[in-house]
Design a protein around this motif. Structure first.
Motif, PDB file in Angstrom:
ATOM      1  N   PRO A 238       1.011  -1.289   0.024  1.00 38.53           N
ATOM      2  CA  PRO A 238      -0.015  -0.075   0.097  1.00 38.53           C
ATOM      3  C   PRO A 238       0.947   1.314   0.087  1.00 38.53           C
ATOM      4  O   PRO A 238       2.022   1.253   0.325  1.00 38.53           O
ATOM      5  CB  PRO A 238      -0.850  -0.123   1.403  1.00 38.53           C
ATOM      6  N   ASP A 239       0.247   2.305  -0.282  1.00 36.50           N
ATOM      7  CA  ASP A 239       0.873   3.607  -0.192  1.00 36.50           C
ATOM      8  C   ASP A 239       0.759   3.957   1.046  1.00 36.50           C
ATOM      9  O   ASP A 239      -0.045   4.597   1.714  1.00 36.50           O
ATOM     10  CB  ASP A 239       0.120   4.724  -1.205  1.00 36.50           C
ATOM     11  N   VAL A 240       1.966   3.733   1.835  1.00 35.79           N
ATOM     12  CA  VAL A 240       1.929   3.975   3.271  1.00 35.79           C
ATOM     13  C   VAL A 240       1.754   5.370   3.781  1.00 35.79           C
ATOM     14  O   VAL A 240       1.294   5.683   4.742  1.00 35.79           O
ATOM     15  CB  VAL A 240       3.216   3.340   3.835  1.00 35.79           C
ATOM     16  N   VAL A 241       2.202   6.455   2.845  1.00 40.04           N
ATOM     17  CA  VAL A 241       1.866   7.766   3.138  1.00 40.04           C
ATOM     18  C   VAL A 241       0.436   8.117   3.306  1.00 40.04           C
ATOM     19  O   VAL A 241      -0.166   8.521   4.246  1.00 40.04           O
ATOM     20  CB  VAL A 241       2.574   8.631   2.295  1.00 40.04           C
ATOM     21  N   LYS A 242      -0.208   7.580   2.229  1.00 37.58           N
ATOM     22  CA  LYS A 242      -1.672   7.929   2.282  1.00 37.58           C
ATOM     23  C   LYS A 242      -2.428   7.041   3.236  1.00 37.58           C
ATOM     24  O   LYS A 242      -3.520   7.588   3.764  1.00 37.58           O
ATOM     25  CB  LYS A 242      -1.982   7.256   0.903  1.00 37.58           C
ATOM     26  N   LEU A 243      -1.947   5.897   3.662  1.00 39.75           N
ATOM     27  CA  LEU A 243      -2.594   5.135   4.823  1.00 39.75           C
ATOM     28  C   LEU A 243      -2.533   5.871   6.028  1.00 39.75           C
ATOM     29  O   LEU A 243      -3.446   5.867   6.815  1.00 39.75           O
ATOM     30  CB  LEU A 243      -1.761   3.844   5.011  1.00 39.75           C
ATOM     31  N   ALA A 244      -1.400   6.391   6.358  1.00 39.75           N
ATOM     32  CA  ALA A 244      -1.159   7.140   7.514  1.00 39.75           C
ATOM     33  C   ALA A 244      -2.040   8.572   7.470  1.00 39.75           C
ATOM     34  O   ALA A 244      -2.617   8.904   8.579  1.00 39.75           O
ATOM     35  CB  ALA A 244       0.276   7.566   7.803  1.00 39.75           C
ATOM     36  N   GLU A 245      -1.938   9.252   6.613  1.00 37.12           N
ATOM     37  CA  GLU A 245      -3.003  10.546   6.465  1.00 37.12           C
ATOM     38  C   GLU A 245      -4.291   9.984   6.492  1.00 37.12           C
ATOM     39  O   GLU A 245      -5.136  10.641   7.218  1.00 37.12           O
ATOM     40  CB  GLU A 245      -2.894  10.913   4.918  1.00 37.12           C
ATOM     41  N   LEU A 246      -4.953   8.961   5.983  1.00 33.73           N
ATOM     42  CA  LEU A 246      -6.358   8.711   5.941  1.00 33.73           C
ATOM     43  C   LEU A 246      -6.854   8.052   7.192  1.00 33.73           C
ATOM     44  O   LEU A 246      -7.728   8.277   8.064  1.00 33.73           O
ATOM     45  CB  LEU A 246      -6.723   7.468   4.927  1.00 33.73           C
ATOM     46  N   ALA A 247      -5.793   7.313   8.040  1.00 32.87           N
ATOM     47  CA  ALA A 247      -5.879   6.646   9.360  1.00 32.87           C
ATOM     48  C   ALA A 247      -5.906   7.676  10.435  1.00 32.87           C
ATOM     49  O   ALA A 247      -7.068   7.684  11.117  1.00 32.87           O
ATOM     50  CB  ALA A 247      -4.684   5.747   9.883  1.00 32.87           C
ATOM     51  N   ALA A 248      -5.296   9.040  10.133  1.00 36.28           N
ATOM     52  CA  ALA A 248      -5.531   9.977  11.051  1.00 36.28           C
ATOM     53  C   ALA A 248      -6.918  10.624  10.897  1.00 36.28           C
ATOM     54  O   ALA A 248      -7.550  11.261  11.930  1.00 36.28           O
ATOM     55  CB  ALA A 248      -4.449  10.841  10.950  1.00 36.28           C
TER      56      ALA A 248
END
Length: 473
Positions: A238-248
């Motif tokens: 996965p796009d881990v940057v996007k994952l972190a942004e959306l998780a927040a």
């Protein structure tokens, strides 16, 4: 009216009357035969399909009895208006005249049509001739020779213990430590996902999935009232940057991920990405559900990275799912959940309340195949066959003008970019008797897409290639 082209086989096991009935009924359900359309005469249908007139008469009579056709004296048979009929089963919403409505239910319904496997390059299973029916049949025969009383009672709450003990050994090979009491048998991965989702979410909660991802999840999670959000899938995870942004922002309860042999791209998670996904889950306090249904199609780390997040986490924050429907038989609905001892108890209780126990007969068959060493050789043969066609099919697709975005050395799927609206391409294919899998179905947003999943094991029919060649011009 010219007779539509149907696929009628005298070797399929079904009677010719049944085949004609289902073929016509399916076309009416899919709005490929419109209300009021005149059907071919009995003589014309019989001559063009190579069957007797008595066969056509009986098939038409059944279609009339079921409300698909109406007989007009002296004028022939006509497609009947279905919406006005009172039926015992729910009526599908009417489809627009201009285009076939494509959604998750559409693809699932059509996957269960009686099309030959080689005419379903969009399917998610291996054709019958790629599997070993005798292996499963031998298992069933062996089970039938057991004390009959063993076959007449319910199974146990968590599933057949010897199979769970065998799965403990299998998971250990993947560096995942799971005692038998940490394993819960399920009716395939589909039930496993449903149990986990019901345990951790309530209406309004958010579930993350890969984008693209296995389409059936979108519909089942929507029924639960949850919000499904896609995380862009790259070549190594996965796009881990996007994952972190959306998780927040969304505070998900679950993230469903294929780490190995991702559906539909056949890519696998890198070790670095696996670590980052786990750290993000810990930071934002969500559970990871690792669906590893295609794991046995992976040849091993010597060819391609195969890191499981469950191996890093050891089933604390990761719930690991597996099954055998993709490698043994789609009808052998034996899956499992590996998780913490406490959660295993809760999930097995939830399973008992919803479906009682799973079917021990199927679990005994799988146990026999695994424990006697036949399974390893069987999946080795599958991988060799996939390796034998992957490059050839990739090149042929590219020669037609398609782009294969992630060229992987393993797996049964190719994720292609056709440059065309694959919803429309799929409609045209269905008219010719072929089932494709348009890219729109693999995204939670289900927007039109130029991408398409290709099952490389289901590309042996020359007619598939003829259709694609004409469509790509």
């Amino acid at each position: 009216m010219q007779t539509p082209h149907f696929f009628i086989s005298r070797d399929s096991g079904g009677s010719l009357v049944e085949q004609i009935f289902h073929a016509v009924a399916n076309r009416i359900d899919d709005k490929l035969l419109r209300t009021g359309a005149r059907m071919p005469s009995i003589r014309q249908f019989a001559d063009e399909q190579g069957v007797s007139r008595f066969t056509v008469v009986e098939a038409y009579d059944r279609l009339v009895a079921k409300g698909y056709l109406e007989s007009r004296r002296g004028a022939g048979f006509y497609v009947r208006e279905r919406a006005s009929m009172t039926m015992n089963t729910p009526v599908m919403p009417p489809l627009p005249d201009s285009a076939q409505q494509l959604d998750v239910v559409w693809l699932v319904r059509n996957m269960f049509r009686q099309l030959p496997p080689q005419k379903m390059p969009g399917s998610g299973v291996l054709p019958h001739d790629w599997l070993d029916g005798e292996l499963v049949a031998n298992g069933l025969r062996a089970i039938s020779r057991l004390n009959q009383n063993l076959l007449l009672h319910y199974g146990t709450q968590q599933g057949f213990l010897p199979l769970r003990q065998q799965l403990q050994l299998k998971l250990a090979e993947q560096e995942i430590a799971a005692a038998p009491e940490q394993i819960v048998m399920t009716t395939g991965v589909t039930q496993a996902l449903d149990l986990v989702a019901r345990e951790f979410t309530k209406p309004g909660d958010t579930i993350f999935v890969d984008d693209p991802a296995w389409f059936l999840m979108f519909g089942s999670f929507a029924i639960l009232g949850t919000k499904v959000i896609g995380i862009p899938r790259l070549h190594d995870g996965p796009d881990v940057v996007k994952l972190a942004e959306l998780a927040a922002i969304h505070k998900p309860k679950l993230y469903i991920i294929n780490s190995v042999m991702h559906n539909p791209t056949s890519t696998s998670l890198s070790a670095a990405k696996a670590f980052q996904v786990l750290k993000t889950a810990e930071l934002h306090d969500f559970m990871i559900v690792e669906d590893d249904i295609y794991c046995d199609m992976h040849p091993g780390s010597a060819v391609q990275s195969a890191t499981r997040i469950a191996a890093l986490d050891q089933l604390n924050r990761v719930i690991y799912l597996g099954g055998f429907s993709k490698t043994l038989a789609a009808n052998l609905r034996v899956g499992f959940i590996a998780t913490s001892p406490e959660l295993a108890i809760r999930l097995s209780d939830r399973k008992m309340l919803s479906t009682l126990t799973t079917t021990e007969i199927g679990e005994r068959v799988v146990y026999k195949i695994l424990s006697e060493g036949h399974y390893r050789k069987h999946v080795d043969r599958i991988r060799v066959k996939l390796d034998g066609v992957r490059d050839q099919i990739t090149k042929r697709l590219e020669n037609l003008g398609m782009k294969v975005e992630h060229r992987t050395p393993a797996g049964m799927f190719l994720w292609t970019d056709t440059g065309l609206d694959t919803n429309k391409l799929t409609e045209k294919a269905l008219e010719q008797g072929y089932l494709l899998a348009p890219g729109s179905l693999f995204s939670p947003q289900q927007l039109p897409s130029t991408r398409m999943r290709i099952n490389i094991a289901a590309m042996s029919d020359p007619g598939v290639w003829d259709f694609l060649q004409k469509a790509m011009k």
